[in-house]
Write a protein that holds these residues in place. Structure first.
Motif, short mmCIF file in Angstrom:
data_model
loop_
_atom_site.label_atom_id
_atom_site.label_comp_id
_atom_site.label_asym_id
_atom_site.label_seq_id
_atom_site.Cartn_x
_atom_site.Cartn_y
_atom_site.Cartn_z
N LEU A 1 54.83 59.55 64.58
CA LEU A 1 54.31 58.97 63.34
C LEU A 1 53.86 60.05 62.36
CD1 LEU A 1 52.32 55.93 64.76
CD2 LEU A 1 54.41 55.86 63.39
N ALA A 2 53.33 61.16 62.87
CA ALA A 2 52.94 62.27 61.99
C ALA A 2 54.17 62.81 61.25
CB ALA A 2 52.25 63.37 62.79
N ILE A 3 55.29 62.87 61.94
CA ILE A 3 56.54 63.32 61.31
C ILE A 3 57.00 62.28 60.29
CG2 ILE A 3 58.98 63.80 61.72
CD1 ILE A 3 58.05 64.92 64.51
N THR A 4 57.01 61.01 60.69
CA THR A 4 57.46 59.93 59.81
C THR A 4 56.64 59.86 58.52
OG1 THR A 4 58.22 58.64 61.70
CG2 THR A 4 57.81 57.41 59.66
N PHE A 5 55.33 60.04 58.63
CA PHE A 5 54.44 59.94 57.47
C PHE A 5 54.30 61.26 56.70
CE2 PHE A 5 53.26 56.12 59.66
CZ PHE A 5 52.86 55.24 58.66
N GLY A 6 55.07 62.27 57.10
CA GLY A 6 55.03 63.55 56.41
C GLY A 6 53.71 64.29 56.57
N LEU A 7 53.06 64.08 57.73
CA LEU A 7 51.74 64.67 57.96
C LEU A 7 51.76 65.90 58.86
CD1 LEU A 7 49.52 61.50 58.41
CD2 LEU A 7 49.01 63.42 56.91
N LEU A 8 52.83 66.10 59.59
CA LEU A 8 52.82 67.15 60.62
C LEU A 8 52.52 68.52 60.03
CD1 LEU A 8 53.27 67.40 63.72
CD2 LEU A 8 55.57 68.17 63.17
N GLU A 9 53.29 68.96 59.05
CA GLU A 9 53.08 70.29 58.48
C GLU A 9 51.77 70.38 57.68
OE1 GLU A 9 54.39 73.11 59.28
OE2 GLU A 9 55.72 72.05 60.66
N PRO A 10 51.43 69.36 56.86
CA PRO A 10 50.13 69.43 56.18
C PRO A 10 48.95 69.51 57.16
CG PRO A 10 51.52 67.81 55.10
CD PRO A 10 52.24 68.23 56.34
N LEU A 11 49.02 68.79 58.27
CA LEU A 11 47.96 68.89 59.27
C LEU A 11 47.90 70.29 59.87
CD1 LEU A 11 48.39 65.47 61.10
CD2 LEU A 11 46.29 66.25 59.99
N ARG A 12 49.05 70.82 60.23
CA ARG A 12 49.09 72.18 60.79
C ARG A 12 48.49 73.19 59.81
NH1 ARG A 12 55.23 71.93 63.24
NH2 ARG A 12 54.67 71.16 65.32
N GLU A 13 48.86 73.06 58.54
CA GLU A 13 48.36 74.00 57.53
C GLU A 13 46.84 73.90 57.37
OE1 GLU A 13 50.45 73.50 53.83
OE2 GLU A 13 52.40 73.67 54.83
N LEU B 1 50.19 69.93 66.99
CA LEU B 1 49.66 70.58 65.79
C LEU B 1 49.23 72.00 66.09
CD1 LEU B 1 47.47 67.58 64.61
CD2 LEU B 1 49.71 68.28 63.71
N GLY B 2 48.88 72.28 67.36
CA GLY B 2 48.32 73.57 67.71
C GLY B 2 46.91 73.69 67.19
#
Length: 196
Positions: free
Chosen positions: A57-69, A101-102
C-alpha cells in the motif's frame, strides 16, 4: 514545542488505538495517508498490522520514498510490530517483493513468535521507562535477531530483543497501544517534543 503533531500511518493496521494513545500522551494525533501530509507532522507512528500489505500500500499510495526520505532526514518515528518490520534495514523470512523503510540497523525475523493463536502477553522491563514493567501484547510478533553498534536495546523477552532505538527511531515488537498503559507513547511524544 508544547503539543507535537504526530501522524499515524493509516494504510492498514491498528491506527485508531495509536491515535488515542498519542492524544492521551499529549500529542495532536492525525492519520497520514498521503505524501503531502508528511510535511505537516513532527513525528510518525507506524502501527502494527500486516507488514507485506503495508509495504504494497505504501508503494500504491506513492508513500514509500517520501517516508524513507523523511525518516533519513530525522523525522522521529516509532514502529510497533509490523511497524518494527517496516523500520528494519534487513528482514529474515520476508517476502521477495517486500519493501522496508529502513531507519534502524537491525535484522528482524517476521512472525518469530508464531501464528495468531500463539499470541500472548508478558511483562517487559523497558529501559528508560519509570514505574515498573510494561505489559507487552505480542500478536504474530517479530523479534530482532541482531543490531548494529549504534542501536540501543531497550527491552528483551526470553533472550530475544523486543524494543530498540537508534537515534530518532524507536521500535517495539509488541503493542503498547492495546494495554491502556501509555508510557511508551509518552516516551515517544517526549522524543518528538525534544526534537528527536
Amino acid at each position: 514545542m508544547s503539543t507535537p503533531v504526530i501522524g499515524v500511518l493509516a494504510l492498514q493496521g491498528d491506527v485508531r488505538e495509536h491515535l488515542a494513545a498519542l492524544a492521551e500522551s499529549g500529542a495532536s494525533a492525525h492519520p497520514v495517508r498521503r505524501a503531502g501530509e508528511l510535511a505537516e507532522i513532527d513525528g510518525l507512528v507506524i502501527p502494527g498490522g500486516e507488514s507485506t500489505t503495508m509495504s504494497k500500500l505504501a508503494i500504491t499510495f506513492g508513500l514509500l520514498e517520501p517516508l524513507r526520505e523523511r525518516i533519513r532526514g530525522g523525522l522521529p518515528t516509532y514502529g510497533t510490530c509490523a511497524g518494527m518490520i517496516m523500520l528494519a534495514d534487513k528482514l529474515l523470512d520476508g517476502r521477495d517483493d517486500q519493501e522496508t523503510l529502513g531507519g534502524i540497523d537491525m535484522i528482524v525475523r517476521r512472525n518469530a513468535y508464531g501464528r495468531q493463536n500463539e499470541s500472548f502477553e508478558a511483562a517487559v522491563d523497558f529501559t528508560g521507562i519509570q514505574g515498573g514493567e510494561v505489559e507487552g501484547v505480542f500478536i504474530r510478533a517479530p523479534w530482532v535477531e541482531s543490531v548494529g553498534g549504534d542501536v540501543e536495546v531497550l527491552a528483551t523477552h526470553e533472550d530475544h530483543i523486543v524494543a530498540v532505538r537508534q537515534g530518532h527511531v524507536l521500535a517495539t515488537s509488541f503493542h503498547p497501544e492495546l494495554t491502556g498503559d501509555h508510557r511508551v507513547h509518552r516516551l515517544f511524544v517526549d522524543t518528538v517534543r525534544n526534537g528527536g
